[in-house]
Design an enzyme around this catalytic site. Structure first.
Site, short mmCIF file in Angstrom:
data_model
loop_
_atom_site.label_atom_id
_atom_site.label_comp_id
_atom_site.label_asym_id
_atom_site.label_seq_id
_atom_site.Cartn_x
_atom_site.Cartn_y
_atom_site.Cartn_z
N ASP A 149 8.97 0.48 -7.03
CA ASP A 149 10.34 0.09 -6.71
C ASP A 149 10.66 -1.34 -7.10
OD1 ASP A 149 10.52 2.61 -5.61
OD2 ASP A 149 10.25 1.93 -3.54
N GLN A 157 7.64 9.25 -8.19
CA GLN A 157 7.11 9.78 -9.44
C GLN A 157 6.85 8.67 -10.44
OE1 GLN A 157 8.27 13.12 -12.85
NE2 GLN A 157 9.50 12.97 -10.99
N LYS A 183 1.43 -4.77 5.12
CA LYS A 183 1.96 -5.17 6.43
C LYS A 183 1.33 -4.39 7.56
CE LYS A 183 6.42 -5.80 8.79
NZ LYS A 183 7.89 -5.66 8.65
N GLU A 224 17.83 15.81 2.20
CA GLU A 224 16.59 16.19 2.89
C GLU A 224 16.65 15.84 4.37
OE1 GLU A 224 13.10 16.39 -0.41
OE2 GLU A 224 13.53 14.39 0.40
N LYS A 236 7.98 21.92 -3.64
CA LYS A 236 8.00 20.62 -2.97
C LYS A 236 6.67 20.37 -2.26
CE LYS A 236 9.95 16.95 -0.90
NZ LYS A 236 10.57 15.79 -1.57
N ALA A 284 0.83 -1.20 0.00
CA ALA A 284 0.00 0.00 0.00
C ALA A 284 0.87 1.25 0.00
CB ALA A 284 -0.95 0.01 1.20
N GLY A 285 1.93 1.21 -0.83
CA GLY A 285 2.70 2.41 -1.05
C GLY A 285 2.02 3.26 -2.11
#
Length: 408
Positions: A295, A312, A38, A169, A371, A11-12
């Site tokens: 990913d 993105q 998870k 960051e 941002k 659930a990203g």
């Protein structure tokens, strides 16, 4: 006749937007969609540097999944995937439960790559998930408290390995938060060191020279010790060994690299650095009913380099993935995935940023504002105007129960 079973793992960004796309496209009773994750919350990966430094409340980073999916069409199941039986079309969860599928979407996120460096796995901290990032902040607080007892300078030396977007960051947020902690614990801030180590010759490798120069000046102005052309050779509990000298420190925040998921190992699926190679429709070529995005996927356009594992990319792949699953079910034409890079911006704190959008260099307050705009845009897609406005006005989304589970 039984309904088509669609299972989404993770659930990203990719998993959430695919779920929302399917909820929008599927007709009532056309398919059963199950989203497995998870945890029962979705976290904003691009904001985890704020969780690590403690500059943003939990309620603005971790959001309850069930508030953002169409529960009449998508069922959420909390569980950890242990393996996938691709030939039997089954997902095995920890505890032994099996979930059958007709179509599968693998979007489980990255694993941190340690490059085999001794001590990284045992002693370094990772900006990998909400929980791992929260652990960093608790550790930092503890170092200030313990310094009051033993005055060990290694406790107040905070090292960030990697000066790509994530590393810079994290450093930017530490610059904001550590003076506050020093004041809270009544410790002179000149006792605190913030060190950014990067193996490449410059920070923000691959960025335009103007962006690198600006970010370098900001970090230097704010007291950050930047050590480029410096490789970490070993990490010990109280010392970081580099090829440019030792750094006595009990805090190494590792942001140097990612790799794909172990679920592809030993399956015969073609992978590159743990990422499954996918075709133009985002399917694993040898498994036409298995899609892979974010990913976990390795996507190349012609002879160009593969797309990086970024938010993105996942956000652009997810709608295409959802369309192609529905297209496959209905026997309609599938969409080829085409990536359009819209630029990247790194925050250097609340009021500083640097990046490139639409071919134009942005820096300072304008970049910091951009941002935020990028973040608000995603929140709008996820939860509509109400979620975006809650974050804009500082309200966040209440997650008191979830946050309580994440301590440590």
């Amino acid at each position: 006749m039984s309904k088509t079973r669609i299972v989404i793992l993770g659930a990203g960004y990719g998993g959430m937007i695919t779920s929302k796309r399917l909820g929008k496209l599927l007709k009532a009773g056309e398919a059963d969609v199950t989203l497995i994750n998870k945890h029962d919350y979705h976290y904003l990966t691009t904001e985890l540097h704020k969780t690590a430094a403690g500059t943003e409340p939990d309620s603005k980073i971790a959001l309850p999944i069930t508030q953002f999916i169409d529960q009449e069409k998508v069922t959420f199941k909390k569980g950890t995937v242990s393996s996938i039986d691709y030939s039997g079309n089954k997902v095995l969860l920890e505890g032994g439960e099996k979930v059958n599928y007709d179509y599968l979407v693998v979007s489980l996120g990255f694993h941190v790559s340690t490059f085999g460096i001794p001590g990284i796995k045992e002693h370094a901290f990772e900006v990998r998930s909400f929980r791992s990032s929260k652990t960093i902040y608790h550790h930092i607080q503890r170092q200030f408290a313990l310094y009051k007892e033993d005055e060990d300078p290694s406790r107040l030396t905070f090292v960030v390995a990697g000066a790509g977007f994530t590393g810079v960051e994290v450093v930017g947020e530490l610059v904001v938060k550590l003076p506050e902690l020093a004041e809270e614990y009544n410790i002179p801030f000149d006792k605190v060191r913030i060190v950014n180590v990067e193996a490449a010759p410059t920070i923000l490798p691959g960025s335009a020279d103007a962006a690198v120069d600006y970010a370098s000046r900001i970090l230097d102005k704010r007291g950050v010790e930047v050590k480029t052309s410096t490789k970490v050779l070993e990490c010990k509990e109280d010392n970081i060994i580099t090829d440019n000298g030792d750094l006595p420190s009990r805090t190494l925040i590792w942001t140097c690299g990612v790799q794909g998921h172990h679920l592809f190992e030993g399956t015969g699926i073609e992978t590159v650095q743990g990422r499954a190679v996918v075709d133009e429709y985002l399917r694993i070529p040898t498994l036409k009913n298995v899609f892979c995005i974010g990913d976990n996927s390795y996507f190349k356009t012609g002879e160009k380099t593969p797309l990086p594992p970024t938010a993105q990319v996942a956000l652009q792949q997810a709608p295409v993935c959802g369309d192609n699953i529905v297209g496959t079910i209905r026997g309609t034409e599938l969409r080829k995935f085409e990536y359009h890079h819209k630029g990247s911006v790194a925050s250097l704190s609340e009021h500083y940023g640097v990046g490139e959008v639409g071919g134009a260099l942005l820096k300072g307050k304008i970049a910091a504002a951009m941002k935020k705009v990028i973040g608000y845009r995603y929140l709008f897609f996820l939860g509509g105007p109400s979620l975006m406005l809650k974050h804009f006005f500082g309200g966040g989304t209440s997650l008191a129960k979830v946050a309580a589970k994440q301590q440590g």
